[in-house]
Write a protein that holds these residues in place. Structure first.
Motif, mmCIF file in Angstrom:
data_model
loop_
_atom_site.group_PDB
_atom_site.id
_atom_site.type_symbol
_atom_site.label_atom_id
_atom_site.label_comp_id
_atom_site.label_asym_id
_atom_site.label_seq_id
_atom_site.Cartn_x
_atom_site.Cartn_y
_atom_site.Cartn_z
ATOM 1 N N ALA A 79 -4.807 -1.309 -10.379
ATOM 2 C CA ALA A 79 -4.951 0.003 -11.003
ATOM 3 C C ALA A 79 -6.248 0.119 -11.795
ATOM 4 N N GLY A 80 -7.043 -0.949 -11.813
ATOM 5 C CA GLY A 80 -8.328 -0.913 -12.498
ATOM 6 C C GLY A 80 -8.276 -1.321 -13.962
ATOM 7 N N LEU A 81 -7.156 -1.873 -14.405
ATOM 8 C CA LEU A 81 -7.067 -2.317 -15.792
ATOM 9 C C LEU A 81 -7.718 -3.690 -15.937
ATOM 10 N N ALA A 82 -8.288 -3.924 -17.079
ATOM 11 C CA ALA A 82 -8.896 -5.224 -17.361
ATOM 12 C C ALA A 82 -8.899 -5.430 -18.865
ATOM 13 N N GLY A 83 -9.159 -6.649 -19.267
ATOM 14 C CA GLY A 83 -9.340 -6.978 -20.681
ATOM 15 C C GLY A 83 -8.199 -6.545 -21.567
ATOM 16 N N THR A 84 -8.517 -5.761 -22.583
ATOM 17 C CA THR A 84 -7.559 -5.342 -23.595
ATOM 18 C C THR A 84 -6.400 -4.565 -23.000
ATOM 19 N N GLU A 85 -6.684 -3.685 -22.053
ATOM 20 C CA GLU A 85 -5.616 -2.889 -21.446
ATOM 21 C C GLU A 85 -4.600 -3.780 -20.733
ATOM 22 N N LEU A 86 -5.103 -4.755 -20.007
ATOM 23 C CA LEU A 86 -4.221 -5.669 -19.288
ATOM 24 C C LEU A 86 -3.431 -6.538 -20.276
ATOM 25 N N ALA A 87 -4.089 -6.970 -21.336
ATOM 26 C CA ALA A 87 -3.404 -7.780 -22.351
ATOM 27 C C ALA A 87 -2.310 -6.981 -23.052
ATOM 28 N N GLU A 88 -2.580 -5.715 -23.348
ATOM 29 C CA GLU A 88 -1.572 -4.874 -23.987
ATOM 30 C C GLU A 88 -0.391 -4.623 -23.057
ATOM 31 N N LEU A 89 -0.665 -4.434 -21.786
ATOM 32 C CA LEU A 89 0.406 -4.278 -20.813
ATOM 33 C C LEU A 89 1.255 -5.546 -20.751
ATOM 34 N N GLY A 90 0.603 -6.682 -20.891
ATOM 35 C CA GLY A 90 1.307 -7.953 -20.887
ATOM 36 C C GLY A 90 2.293 -8.103 -22.031
ATOM 37 N N LEU A 91 2.030 -7.458 -23.166
ATOM 38 C CA LEU A 91 2.978 -7.496 -24.282
ATOM 39 C C LEU A 91 4.323 -6.916 -23.848
ATOM 40 N N GLY A 92 4.260 -5.885 -23.044
ATOM 41 C CA GLY A 92 5.493 -5.265 -22.556
ATOM 42 C C GLY A 92 6.317 -6.200 -21.692
ATOM 43 N N CYS A 93 5.647 -7.081 -20.960
ATOM 44 C CA CYS A 93 6.369 -8.057 -20.133
ATOM 45 C C CYS A 93 7.204 -8.992 -20.999
ATOM 46 N N ASP A 94 6.684 -9.315 -22.165
ATOM 47 C CA ASP A 94 7.388 -10.230 -23.061
ATOM 48 C C ASP A 94 8.592 -9.580 -23.741
ATOM 49 N N VAL A 95 8.537 -8.277 -23.973
ATOM 50 C CA VAL A 95 9.580 -7.632 -24.778
ATOM 51 C C VAL A 95 10.409 -6.604 -24.012
ATOM 52 N N HIS A 96 10.186 -6.450 -22.725
ATOM 53 C CA HIS A 96 10.787 -5.331 -21.994
ATOM 54 C C HIS A 96 12.310 -5.328 -21.991
ATOM 55 N N ASP A 97 12.959 -6.449 -22.176
ATOM 56 C CA ASP A 97 14.422 -6.491 -22.147
ATOM 57 C C ASP A 97 15.044 -6.845 -23.491
#
Length: 141
Positions: A79-97
């Protein structure tokens, strides 16, 4: 962050007394986890602590969050995300449930078809997670 601990305990109580006791026992037995949840101000550290909590309580295996993170890297990159955007999206992976804290273990472990009420509990976990995470340091929702 005593407010976070309070929200976690209230949410766990929704799943029943055994879940709340398991949360209290986990926080007592894993002093580093409890400290991270009480003191963490950095979003990555806090997200990792919540991920560890889900793993320790048995409703969010580390392997599941890791697989989700791998898919997030692939899809976010496409989707063209990189750096900070990708790292912030990764936070959601840790807390999504994290909202599954409020769903009884019996419902989460049930291999049979869920009743309408049980399905409502499962569907509600995202709202419960949002309530837990509201106001914590991290990217804006």
């Amino acid at each position: 962050m005593t407010d976070l601990i309070h929200r976690l305990r209230v949410t766990a109580q929704m799943a029943g007394e055994p879940r709340r006791r398991a949360l209290d026992r986990t926080l007592r037995d894993d002093a580093l986890l409890g400290r991270d949840l009480l003191e963490a101000r950095e979003p990555r550290r806090l997200a990792r602590a919540l991920r560890r909590l889900g793993h320790r309580l048995g409703f969010e295996p580390d392997a599941h969050a890791a697989r989700l993170g791998a898919w997030m890297d692939v899809l976010g990159g496409a989707a063209g995300l990189a750096g900070t955007e990708l790292a912030e999206l990764g936070l959601g992976c840790d807390v999504h449930d994290i909202g599954k804290l409020g769903v009884a273990a019996e419902v989460l472990a049930d291999d049979d078809a869920l009743t309408a009420t049980e399905l409502d509990w499962i569907r509600m976990h995202s709202s419960l997670g949002h309530a837990i995470l509201a106001g914590l340091p991290g990217p804006a929702a």
